[in-house]
Every structure is written in structure tokens, then in C-alpha cells.
Design an enzyme around this catalytic site. Sequence first.
Site, PDB file in Angstrom:
ATOM      1  N   GLU A 363       0.971  -1.349   0.070  1.00 42.77           N
ATOM      2  CA  GLU A 363       0.013  -0.021   0.128  1.00 42.77           C
ATOM      3  C   GLU A 363       0.632   1.319   0.158  1.00 42.77           C
ATOM      4  OE1 GLU A 363      -3.842  -0.208   1.734  1.00 42.77           O
ATOM      5  OE2 GLU A 363      -4.061  -2.274   1.806  1.00 42.77           O
TER       6      GLU A 363
HETATM    7  N1  CAA Z   1      -5.781  11.801  -3.907  1.00 45.89           N
HETATM    8  C1  CAA Z   1      -6.525  12.334  -4.964  1.00 45.89           C
HETATM    9  N2  CAA Z   1      -5.659  12.782  -6.149  1.00 45.89           N
HETATM   10  C2  CAA Z   1      -4.385  12.357  -5.823  1.00 45.89           C
HETATM   11  C3  CAA Z   1      -3.681  11.917  -4.763  1.00 45.89           C
HETATM   12  C4  CAA Z   1      -4.623  11.648  -3.678  1.00 45.89           C
HETATM   13  N3  CAA Z   1      -3.991  11.105  -2.446  1.00 45.89           N
HETATM   14  N4  CAA Z   1      -2.472  11.823  -5.054  1.00 45.89           N
HETATM   15  C5  CAA Z   1      -2.307  12.183  -6.325  1.00 45.89           C
HETATM   16  N5  CAA Z   1      -3.389  12.835  -7.134  1.00 45.89           N
HETATM   17  C6  CAA Z   1      -3.600  13.157  -8.103  1.00 45.89           C
HETATM   18  C7  CAA Z   1      -2.872  14.428  -8.261  1.00 45.89           C
HETATM   19  O1  CAA Z   1      -3.453  15.648  -7.878  1.00 45.89           O
HETATM   20  C8  CAA Z   1      -2.449  14.391 -10.122  1.00 45.89           C
HETATM   21  O2  CAA Z   1      -3.767  15.046 -10.531  1.00 45.89           O
HETATM   22  P1  CAA Z   1      -3.600  16.481 -11.641  1.00 45.89           P
HETATM   23  O3  CAA Z   1      -3.235  15.156 -12.771  1.00 45.89           O
HETATM   24  O4  CAA Z   1      -5.163  16.483 -11.986  1.00 45.89           O
HETATM   25  O5  CAA Z   1      -2.833  17.089 -11.129  1.00 45.89           O
HETATM   26  C9  CAA Z   1      -2.549  13.060 -10.179  1.00 45.89           C
HETATM   27  O6  CAA Z   1      -3.239  12.282  -9.278  1.00 45.89           O
HETATM   28  C10 CAA Z   1      -1.420  12.374 -10.439  1.00 45.89           C
HETATM   29  O7  CAA Z   1      -0.382  12.745  -9.242  1.00 45.89           O
HETATM   30  P2  CAA Z   1       1.285  12.689  -9.154  1.00 45.89           P
HETATM   31  O8  CAA Z   1       1.682  13.316 -10.311  1.00 45.89           O
HETATM   32  O9  CAA Z   1       1.502  12.915  -7.869  1.00 45.89           O
HETATM   33  O10 CAA Z   1       1.242  10.938  -9.599  1.00 45.89           O
HETATM   34  P3  CAA Z   1       2.455  10.069  -9.729  1.00 45.89           P
HETATM   35  O11 CAA Z   1       2.528   9.284 -11.127  1.00 45.89           O
HETATM   36  O12 CAA Z   1       3.735  10.879  -9.440  1.00 45.89           O
HETATM   37  O13 CAA Z   1       2.399   9.105  -8.463  1.00 45.89           O
HETATM   38  C11 CAA Z   1       2.506   8.271  -6.079  1.00 45.89           C
HETATM   39  C12 CAA Z   1       2.315   9.450  -7.135  1.00 45.89           C
HETATM   40  C13 CAA Z   1       2.201   8.905  -4.868  1.00 45.89           C
HETATM   41  C14 CAA Z   1       4.076   7.829  -6.133  1.00 45.89           C
HETATM   42  C15 CAA Z   1       1.667   7.076  -6.498  1.00 45.89           C
HETATM   43  O14 CAA Z   1       2.315   6.477  -7.696  1.00 45.89           O
HETATM   44  C16 CAA Z   1       1.722   6.074  -5.421  1.00 45.89           C
HETATM   45  O15 CAA Z   1       0.930   6.178  -4.520  1.00 45.89           O
HETATM   46  N6  CAA Z   1       2.322   4.937  -5.725  1.00 45.89           N
HETATM   47  C17 CAA Z   1       2.354   3.989  -4.761  1.00 45.89           C
HETATM   48  C18 CAA Z   1       1.339   2.835  -5.072  1.00 45.89           C
HETATM   49  C19 CAA Z   1       0.724   2.086  -3.933  1.00 45.89           C
HETATM   50  O16 CAA Z   1       0.513   2.446  -3.052  1.00 45.89           O
HETATM   51  N7  CAA Z   1       0.635   0.644  -4.454  1.00 45.89           N
HETATM   52  C20 CAA Z   1      -0.111  -0.088  -3.465  1.00 45.89           C
HETATM   53  C21 CAA Z   1      -0.737  -1.156  -4.141  1.00 45.89           C
HETATM   54  S1  CAA Z   1      -1.967  -1.893  -3.203  1.00 45.89           S
HETATM   55  C22 CAA Z   1      -1.432  -2.858  -2.211  1.00 45.89           C
HETATM   56  O17 CAA Z   1      -0.302  -2.928  -1.948  1.00 45.89           O
HETATM   57  C23 CAA Z   1      -2.760  -3.735  -1.734  1.00 45.89           C
HETATM   58  C24 CAA Z   1      -2.270  -5.108  -0.898  1.00 45.89           C
HETATM   59  O18 CAA Z   1      -1.641  -5.825  -1.534  1.00 45.89           O
HETATM   60  C25 CAA Z   1      -2.527  -5.060   0.485  1.00 45.89           C
END
Ligand code: CAA
Length: 379
Positions: A363
Site C-alpha cells: 500500500e
Molecule cells: N488523492 C487524490 N488525487 C491524487 C492523490 C490523492 N491522494 N495523489 C495524487 N493525486 C492526483 C494528483 O493531484 C494528480 O492530479 P492532476 O494530474 O490533476 O494534477 C494526479 O493524481 C497524478 O499525481 P502525481 O503526479 O503525484 O502521480 P505520480 O504518478 O507521481 O504518483 C505516487 C504518485 C504517490 C508515487 C503514486 O504513484 C503512489 O501512491 N504509488 C504507490 C502505489 C501504491 O501504494 N500501491 C499499493 C498497491 S495496493 C496494495 O499494496 C494492496 C495490498 O496488497 C494489500
Amino acid sequence: MNFELSEKEALLQKKVREFAEEKLLPGVIERDETSSYPIDLYREMVDMGLIGLPYEKEYGGQGGNYLDYAIAVKEISRVDASLGISFSVCTSLYGGSVYNSANEEQKKKFLKPVLEGGALGSFGLTEPNAGSDAGGCVTVAEKKGDHYVLNGAKCFTTNGPLCDYIAVYALTQPELKSKGLSLFLVEKGTPGFTIGKVENKMGIRAAQVSETIFTDCVVPAENLLGKEGDGFKIAMKTLDGGRIGVAAQGLGIAEGAFEIARKYLMKREQFGKPLYKNQYLAFKMAELECVIDQARLMLYKAAMDKSEGRPYSIAAAKAKLLCTNAAMQVTTEAVQMLGGNGFMKDYHVERMMRDAKITQIYEGTNEIQKLIISGALFK
Ligand code: CAA
């Protein structure tokens, strides 16, 4: 500002703790060894109303809030972190995906069976080349008349092998990359939806994690949740809530290992006195108590921010970081404090140490949490 649980929250904590100690503890070592998922015990958790805790009653929820949910995940994970994550994935990641995007009809149709009916939900975002870079998915969904055709594969899908419903993120406009991601609801038995490799894991061994594969999988257009292209933002919003669940899981593991160590230090005698009379060990426990307390305060703040409608992305990232690091630190120290016994399965802390590791990874790795926290500092 009140740092105490209310009477109702304390009662919930007591009820879930008693359930976990009475029902989950007896088979937890065997389930870890055999990687077997206790569906009957999970269904008892559903019957207790735990899975739907933070959702409204019309969707099969209990009308509680995210603090109730965090308390329940923590108490389950204090004894069995595998059930803790399975619970959290159903409530936060599956439930959150639907709740954050669906229309009324879809919410009733797809939330109720999971929140109150005992069906298992899962969350398909991660792919072999889209882990931390969640926007790098290549699974596609092509619109053809009144349906979409999904092709691609997700990996590390928690609850995957057993799931009745999966929230799948797929590209409807691949050329737009993450802005072309959309969310679909796929039901078990849909032709073209199959389960791939089931993972053999270091920890949370009773949780079932697999590949989920979509081959010319025909999904009705009414199973699109939200609008085309909304998928990435829905996933990000959903993961903010999921991180509160994983934080609660981490805190539960930390609390469970701490309590085992505390009791052990009082009972075990060496050199003619109980171990805790060695100031080195007593001080170690004092430090760990502080680590747990600060993690708990951050978790409860993030949960209350979400419940009361304040922004909570950063608080959730901080809670995830602190609670899961606490889990790793406390379990590692607990194994050491229990000495040779700590290394043995009967004492539980070796399993807790293995379970703790994944909480720092899934996550959003803890490095991703630091990216989110530092990103907000230097905007
Ligand atoms: N809420 C709403 N919108 C959001 C947001 C949030 N928390 N975070 C980003 N956004 C929006 C941004 O505002 C942006 O919007 P605009 O294009 O309109 O400006 C858009 O999303 C893109 O944002 P970023 O440019 O920040 O996106 P990024 O590609 O750089 O990625 C990141 C950001 C935080 C690194 C994201 O990729 C991330 O969270 N990565 C980790 C993934 C993850 O947590 N995976 C878990 C998998 S599930 C799992 O693990 C389940 C399990 O098995 C138990």
C-alpha cells in the site's frame, strides 16, 4: 482535545480483542505454517459487523467511522495479521474503490455483498511493472458497444484467489497513461477472469495473494465505476484510506509483540531475578512503549481527520510510516528479548516479525510515504 477512546470505542476494542484471543489465537500458528485462509473465521468477523464498520447502513455498513475501523483492524492484527490485511483490503481497498466512485445503484449492488454478505473483495492495481509507479499499468479495457474487453494481468492481489469481486484499474485510453486509467468491477466467474500464480510468502502466510488475469474478459459497461479516465485519482484516494488500514495492522502487530515481551520479562527468571529487573530490558520496553504510543496517536489522528472530513492524505502517510516501522522495530526487539524462545514458533513473535515486514512495503512502500510527506513540505 481528548486522547482517550470513548466508551463505545473502548467497548468495540474489548469485543474485538476478546474475539481475536478466543477464536483467532488457537489456530494462528497452524494457519501460518500451512498458508490456509480461515474463511469461517472471516465470516464470523463479517457477522460481527466489522467489515462494514465505517460505511452507511444502506450499503451494508454499520454507520461507524474510520477510527472504529482502525481499532478493529488493529485488534484483529494483534493476533492474526493475515486476517487483518484481508479485512483491510475488503473494507478500504475494495470498499473504498466502490464507495469513492460508484453511483447509488452500483454502491448498493457491489458494497452490500462484501460489507455484510461475507463475499470477499479485492483490489487490482499493481502490475509487474507498475508497483510504486502505480500509473504505469498496461492492462487495457477496450470499449465495444455495451461492454468493455479487459486484457492484462495484475500481481500481488490480496484476497485474489478467493475473491468474489475485484476492483480493477485498466487503461481505456492507453495513450494518456495514468490519465487514461478507469475503474471496473469484475465478478468471480466472469469468462476471461482467472487466477494465476498463488504466492508463497515470507509473512502474512494465511492471507491469499495471487496474480489476477484478464484475457478477453467481457465486462458490462455498467460495471465502469466513475468516469473513464478517473481511475488513477480514485486509486490514489482509495489508497489514502487503505494506508490507515495498514497502519492499524502495523500497530496491532507492534502491540501484540509488545504484550508478549512484557509478560515474558515478568515471568522469565535468569540470574535469580525476573528479566525486567535488568534495567537494560526495562528501558528497552520504555522506549518501545513510546514508539507505540506515538504511532497510535498518529493513526488515531489520521482516522479522525478522515472521519470528520478534513484532508488526511499526509496524516495517513505519516501513520502508515510510523505504525509499520513500529511493527518492525518492536517485533525485532521482542524476538531478541525472548532469546532462544523468541526464535521458536510457539512464542508467536517470530511470526509477527515476518508479518511486520510486508507492512513497510505494501500500500505504498515507506519510501513512497516519505515522498508524499516531503512533497507536501516543499510544494
Ligand atoms: N488523492 C487524490 N488525487 C491524487 C492523490 C490523492 N491522494 N495523489 C495524487 N493525486 C492526483 C494528483 O493531484 C494528480 O492530479 P492532476 O494530474 O490533476 O494534477 C494526479 O493524481 C497524478 O499525481 P502525481 O503526479 O503525484 O502521480 P505520480 O504518478 O507521481 O504518483 C505516487 C504518485 C504517490 C508515487 C503514486 O504513484 C503512489 O501512491 N504509488 C504507490 C502505489 C501504491 O501504494 N500501491 C499499493 C498497491 S495496493 C496494495 O499494496 C494492496 C495490498 O496488497 C494489500
